[in-house]
Design a protein around this motif. Structure first.
Motif, PDB file in Angstrom:
ATOM      1  N   ARG A 186     -14.591  -8.586   2.395  1.00 11.96           N
ATOM      2  CA  ARG A 186     -15.270  -7.454   1.770  1.00 11.96           C
ATOM      3  C   ARG A 186     -16.754  -7.624   1.967  1.00 11.96           C
ATOM      4  O   ARG A 186     -17.286  -8.703   1.799  1.00 11.96           O
ATOM      5  CB  ARG A 186     -14.983  -7.420   0.275  1.00 11.96           C
ATOM      6  N   SER A 203     -19.963  -0.684  -0.162  1.00  9.11           N
ATOM      7  CA  SER A 203     -19.136  -1.801   0.264  1.00  9.11           C
ATOM      8  C   SER A 203     -18.122  -1.334   1.298  1.00  9.11           C
ATOM      9  O   SER A 203     -17.693  -0.189   1.293  1.00  9.11           O
ATOM     10  CB  SER A 203     -18.429  -2.425  -0.940  1.00  9.11           C
ATOM     11  N   GLN A 238      -4.019  -6.089  -0.813  1.00  6.54           N
ATOM     12  CA  GLN A 238      -3.075  -5.086  -0.340  1.00  6.54           C
ATOM     13  C   GLN A 238      -2.499  -5.598   0.969  1.00  6.54           C
ATOM     14  O   GLN A 238      -3.247  -5.832   1.906  1.00  6.54           O
ATOM     15  CB  GLN A 238      -3.772  -3.751  -0.089  1.00  6.54           C
ATOM     16  N   TYR A 275       0.378  -5.090   4.007  1.00  9.35           N
ATOM     17  CA  TYR A 275       1.255  -4.107   4.637  1.00  9.35           C
ATOM     18  C   TYR A 275       1.965  -4.750   5.815  1.00  9.35           C
ATOM     19  O   TYR A 275       1.418  -5.640   6.464  1.00  9.35           O
ATOM     20  CB  TYR A 275       0.453  -2.937   5.218  1.00  9.35           C
ATOM     21  N   SER A 278      -3.773  -2.288 -12.808  1.00 10.29           N
ATOM     22  CA  SER A 278      -3.679  -1.546 -11.567  1.00 10.29           C
ATOM     23  C   SER A 278      -4.269  -0.139 -11.733  1.00 10.29           C
ATOM     24  O   SER A 278      -4.382   0.603 -10.780  1.00 10.29           O
ATOM     25  CB  SER A 278      -2.220  -1.453 -11.129  1.00 10.29           C
ATOM     26  N   THR A 304      -1.107   4.223  -5.539  1.00 10.15           N
ATOM     27  CA  THR A 304      -0.826   2.932  -4.916  1.00 10.15           C
ATOM     28  C   THR A 304      -1.848   2.559  -3.851  1.00 10.15           C
ATOM     29  O   THR A 304      -2.103   1.386  -3.609  1.00 10.15           O
ATOM     30  CB  THR A 304       0.558   2.950  -4.242  1.00 10.15           C
ATOM     31  N   GLU A 305      -2.445   3.589  -3.235  1.00 16.58           N
ATOM     32  CA  GLU A 305      -3.397   3.280  -2.167  1.00 16.58           C
ATOM     33  C   GLU A 305      -4.668   2.670  -2.749  1.00 16.58           C
ATOM     34  O   GLU A 305      -5.038   2.977  -3.879  1.00 16.58           O
ATOM     35  CB  GLU A 305      -3.773   4.565  -1.419  1.00 16.58           C
ATOM     36  N   PRO A 306      -5.332   1.823  -1.989  1.00 15.25           N
ATOM     37  CA  PRO A 306      -6.610   1.294  -2.473  1.00 15.25           C
ATOM     38  C   PRO A 306      -7.634   2.426  -2.544  1.00 15.25           C
ATOM     39  O   PRO A 306      -7.566   3.380  -1.781  1.00 15.25           O
ATOM     40  CB  PRO A 306      -7.003   0.288  -1.397  1.00 15.25           C
ATOM     41  N   ASP A 363     -13.718   2.894   0.018  1.00 17.78           N
ATOM     42  CA  ASP A 363     -14.958   2.143  -0.176  1.00 17.78           C
ATOM     43  C   ASP A 363     -16.097   3.030  -0.629  1.00 17.78           C
ATOM     44  O   ASP A 363     -17.050   2.584  -1.244  1.00 17.78           O
ATOM     45  CB  ASP A 363     -15.358   1.454   1.133  1.00 17.78           C
ATOM     46  N   ARG A 374      -4.192  10.318  -5.969  1.00 15.13           N
ATOM     47  CA  ARG A 374      -5.015   9.984  -4.817  1.00 15.13           C
ATOM     48  C   ARG A 374      -6.451  10.357  -5.084  1.00 15.13           C
ATOM     49  O   ARG A 374      -6.729  11.338  -5.771  1.00 15.13           O
ATOM     50  CB  ARG A 374      -4.536  10.749  -3.571  1.00 15.13           C
TER      51      ARG A 374
END
Lengths: 680, 154, 145
Positions: free
Chosen positions: A579, A588, A619, A621, C67, C87-89, C92, C116
């Motif tokens: 990061r 960031s 995360q 995958y 979470s 669920t997605e990050p 940035d 989202r």
């Protein structure tokens, strides 16, 4: 200096107006001097825009922060590459870049056709320069790249500029826009030739022959641009996707789809003199969609993750598009008699009809994408409520269309031109068809419950076998005649008809890419907070977070996690996702760690540390078969290059023109002799 | 300084665009009135070769091949007839044009400039220095033997 | 005629299937764009609808909670509390003051549950971002030609 740049642009605009008018009148009234003057204006415009671009690049490189454009898109610390890339990094500069590419293309067209196609060239030039007029109008009067910063009447400078977004400071992002622009702009040339021959009612297919390679190259640029964008998204954005059906992505896909349809349907016109209207419509649609794509990315009419400023140029684009559509529709309707087809369809079971359905499907998919992209705008106009659709809509429509297209890719070569008897069909379809079906049955039997995936793999095998068979059978037939072995015969075969066999290579590449796309049905993902030394499991991998390291470089602060991956208890690799926090832009970014492998990619994003700082948020995958997409991309570039190489036949002169791929059947050789003297 | 540069730039560009001497006009390759028909014919030949090749590859059944071949040969005949019609029209047009005050030559031979139609429709032949074959059009390379032709006329 | 019919039939069949897919797809994935004041004015009957709400992220309001991520969207004076449970990050570009687009549903308690989040990355054609470099943006607003 900025005065000189503005002057050059203004002058280029005036010359573009002049060139459009002079070529049009000169072509109409057959005044060679006027035509020649128009062509010289094309070179002059190129020189002027090159001067303007050079001045802008100079200002960007030297950091002349009196210019608003430089202050907004460059800063002192940026590497040279990105300072240069700032040329197309912002609205004004990218329009200048657009105009400059168009000028370069036009100059090449005028130069290479200075002796040929004289009857249609004046109109070609006037179409090119008409487009040029529009873009130079924008940069001369609406969004000038040479505006200076001023307080009141006093010109000022700022100490340092804003610089380029850190996310975009990536080599792929530096070449992705110019590739797309080269593609967008390039379609103007075949369009101009099409319109030129339409205006002139020029008999024959000269415009297609002349622009064939041009169209291929343009299509290649666009493919590279789109795939670079996909590759960048996969590596940089941290969610592992390569395509999100974002309006801007769609905007680049639309002309690519119609361009692909055009590349296929021109073969019908060249071979049989059919589908002339259709080809005119397709090439016009491609050009218009390129303009539309440029418009969509600038005007802010649809919101997108790529952020766009609301800008005043939207209305100009709408006006230009409306004008262009009006002219094209008028020309085609008015000259319908000139576009009458020379042959008709003989049978549904024919190569012709497979081309036809290929076009139908491509067009349908183009409409679906356009519809989905513009849905917010349309729904707001008709119902007053702004409704958007996203990925599920596109996937639901596009996946079946894509599969059907894939199937047609395989079926096309198996049908003969004109008609195919049941006997021929049986010869060709039996083994590939059986193999494809067998694979589907086996996959389902072994527990693959994803219907589309099973179908896709089956189709891929079918198409793959068909293409390989084409090469093998062709090489066999040729080898019998020339006495060559299989591999040299294959090379010889490809050299004799680069377009067909290059096309097959591209089709093979598409098959490989479809295998990669299908892998997405089996993606696995997990977001988890893990303490140091803790481990978790995903797919076949055991992942253990070893430690987190911190550090700082001049530009950013970084911390990265070290994650060890084990498979069946055996150590595989240490992944180090990172990061970064950029101080200057207070933003960031994450640098994902990817372990690429032919069967599946392991993809780890370090999303940050938990509130108490003790745990890492990871995360992870698993993306099966993603690498196939990139392998397929390279193969696609290769295949397109093969298509662009002139066939061996054309390179030779005189009578050898007739030797071509024909072998055996001496009756054909005899028939051809008189052809040479046909003009007698 | 900037002003002088700007004026210089404008003047140079204007001169370049507007002043064109007759010798600057490009040499124009003669336009052939049957060019598009020759193209079509070449396309039909290519289709014939393709069909033949697909037959040899084993993709076409013999019946299909014969049927397709017959169709294509029929098309070829039609194109040949058309070429002859155009050629004979041209010849008669030329004959009329030779007579004084006859005006419809240009209408019958839609070519870009009168000078060009002359060389195309005229009785001039372009003869290959190597093998002696003659052509109605000036060719860069001989259509018979493939050797370079230097626009020698007979 | 025979051929025309065949082609017509196949074409209609293909287009019909695609149309059917498209209509189904729209129902499945449509989301309504709403501004925060429209969301506030919505009745309970509209809680089922999938919504997209745009606004600026209130500075200092981003709180991570396991979470979940809580933050507040503001538009002029209006505020909308949002809980992100996707669920997605988060992208940035999602940070204080960013323009964000939350995609999800309203709950009865006036909280917006987002599946989202899109945050406008300060991309190539983006307007100047206020606050990042105040001096520059001010001067640029006064630019003359």
């Amino acid at each position: 200096m900025e005065n000189l740049g503005s002057l050059a642009i203004l002058f280029a605009f005036l010359l573009a107006v002049f060139a459009t008018a002079a070529s049009l009148v000169g072509g109409w009234k057959e005044k060679p001097f006027l035509v020649a003057s128009g062509e010289r204006a094309v070179y002059a415009i190129w020189a002027l825009l090159t001067l303007a671009s050079g001045l802008l690049i100079y200002a960007l490189l030297t950091g002349d922060f009196r210019l608003a454009y430089v202050a907004a898109h460059s800063n002192r610390e940026m590497p040279i590459l990105y300072k240069f890339a700032a040329w197309w990094g912002g609205q004004e500069g990218s329009l200048l870049f657009w105009a400059w590419i168009l000028a370069s293309y036009s100059a090449v067209v005028v130069f290479s056709n200075r002796r040929s196609h004289r009857r249609i060239m004046p109109f070609v030039v006037s179409v090119l320069m008409g487009t040029m007029t529009f873009f130079t109008l924008l940069i001369a009067f609406i969004v000038g790249p040479f505006e200076v910063l001023a307080v009141g009447k006093l010109v000022t400078a700022v100490p340092d500029g804003n610089g380029l977004n850190p996310l975009l400071q990536h080599p792929a992002m530096a070449i992705h826009p110019p590739m797309l622009y080269l593609g967008y702009v390039g379609f103007t040339v075949p369009f101009a030739f099409a319109m030129g021959s339409l205006i002139r009612r020029e008999p024959g297919e000269a415009w297609i022959h002349t622009t064939r390679r041009w169209t291929l190259l343009t299509w290649l640029f666009q493919s590279i641009g789109i795939l670079l964008g996909a590759g960048w998204a996969y590596e940089v954005l941290g969610w592992g996707g390569y395509w999100g059906w974002d309006p801007v992505e769609n905007a680049s896909l639309l002309p690519w789809i119609t361009g692909t349809a055009f590349l296929h349907s021109v073969m019908m016109q060249e071979k049989k003199g059919m589908m002339k209207v259709w080809n005119m419509v397709l090439i016009s649609a491609t050009f218009l969609l390129c303009i539309f794509g440029t418009f969509l990315t600038r005007s802010g009419i649809v919101s997108s993750v790529h952020a766009f400023a609301q800008s005043p140029i939207g209305n100009y684009f709408i006006a230009f598009l409306a004008l262009a559509i009006g002219l094209v529709v008028y020309l085609i309707l008015d000259r319908m008699d000139f576009l009458h087809s020379e042959a008709r369809l003989d049978s549904v079971m024919s190569r012709e009809s497979s081309f036809l359905f290929n076009n139908l499907l491509l067009l349908a998919s183009c409409f679906a994408v356009l519809w989905g992209t513009l849905f917010p705008v349309l729904s707001e106009a008709f119902t007053g409520e702004k409704i958007s659709v996203d990925a599920p809509f596109f996937n639901r429509v596009m996946v079946p269309i894509g599969l059907f297209l894939l199937l047609l890719t395989g079926m096309g070569p198996l049908f003969a031109w004109r008609r195919t008897s049941a006997d021929s069909l049986r010869r060709n379809f039996l083994w590939p068809g059986v193999a494809g079906l067998a694979l589907m049955v086996v996959l389902v039997a072994f527990g693959m419950h994803h219907a589309y995936a099973a179908i896709s793999f089956g189709f891929c095998l079918f198409v793959g076998i068909v293409i390989v068979t084409e090469f093998v059978k062709g090489a066999n037939a040729l080898g019998k005649r020339t006495g060559q072995w299989m591999l040299p015969a294959m090379v010889e075969l490809t050299r004799r008809n680069t377009r067909r066999y290059g096309g097959y290579i591209v089709h093979m590449a598409i098959v490989i890419m479809f295998v990669g796309f299908t892998g997405a049905a089996f993606n696995k993902e997990l977001t988890i907070e893990v303490p140091m030394g803790g481990s978790f499991r995903l797919g076949g991998y055991d992942l253990r977070v070893r430690e987190i390291e911190n550090g700082q470089t001049g530009n950013y602060v970084w911390n990265h996690a070290k994650v060890d991956a084990y498979v069946n208890g055996r150590f595989l690799v240490t992944m180090e996702p990172e990061r970064r926090f950029y101080e200057s832009s207070r933003q960031s970014t994450s640098e994902v760690a990817i372990r690429r492998a032919p069967l599946e990619d392991l993809y780890i994003n370090f999303a940050g540390t938990s509130e108490d700082g003790q745990k890492a948020v990871i995360q992870a995958y698993v993306f099966p078969l993603v690498s196939w997409i990139w392998v397929g991309s390279w193969m696609m570039f290769l295949g397109t290059f093969v298509c662009m190489v002139p066939s061996k036949v054309d390179r030779q002169t005189g009578r050898t023109k007739l030797v071509s791929t024909q072998i055996g059947d001496p009756s054909l050789d005899l028939e051809e002799e008189p052809a040479v003297r046909a003009g007698d | 300084m900037i002003l002088a540069l700007s004026i210089g730039l404008v003047v140079v560009v204007l001169l370049y665009v507007l002043v064109i001497r007759p010798q600057d006009l490009p040499f124009v390759e003669p336009h052939s009135p049957t060019g598009h028909l020759d193209e079509r014919k070449a396309a039909i030949y290519e289709n014939l070769r393709d069909a033949n090749f697909e037959f040899l590859m084993g993709k076409l059944s013999p019946d299909d091949y014969q049927a397709t071949k017959a169709d294509l040969q029929q098309e070829l005949n039609a194109v040949n007839v058309e070429i002859q019609t155009v050629a004979s029209k041209l010849d008669s047009g030329k004959a009329k044009a030779a007579a004084p005050k006859s005006s419809n030559a240009k209408a019958q031979a839609p070519t870009s400039t009168p000078a060009v139609s002359e060389s195309v429709a005229g009785t001039q032949r372009f003869v290959c220095g190597n093998c002696g074959a003659s052509f109605p059009l000036p060719l860069k390379f001989c259509g018979e033997c493939g050797s370079k032709m230097d626009e020698a006329r007979a | 005629m025979n051929n025309t019919w065949k082609f017509g039939l196949i074409t209609v069949a293909i287009l019909g299937v695609i149309l059917w897919l498209a209509i189904g797809g729209i129902d499945e994935s449509k989301a309504y764009y709403k501004t925060i004041d429209e969301v506030k004015a919505m009745g309970d009957g509209e809680l089922e609808k999938r919504l997209r709400v745009a606004g600026d992220v209130m500075p200092g309001s981003i709180v991570r909670d396991g979470s979940l991520v809580r933050f507040t969207l503001i538009q002029d004076d209006l505020r909308l509390p949002v809980i992100y449970n996707g669920t997605e990050p988060l992208p940035d570009t999602f940070r204080d003051n960013a323009q964000a687009l939350a995609d999800g549903r309203m709950a009865t308690d006036g909280t917006f549950y987002a599946k989202r989040i899109q945050a406008k990355c300060a991309s190539k054609y983006a307007p100047k971002e206020a606050g990042s470099d105040g001096a520059v943006s001010e001067v640029i607003n006064n630019k003359a030609s």
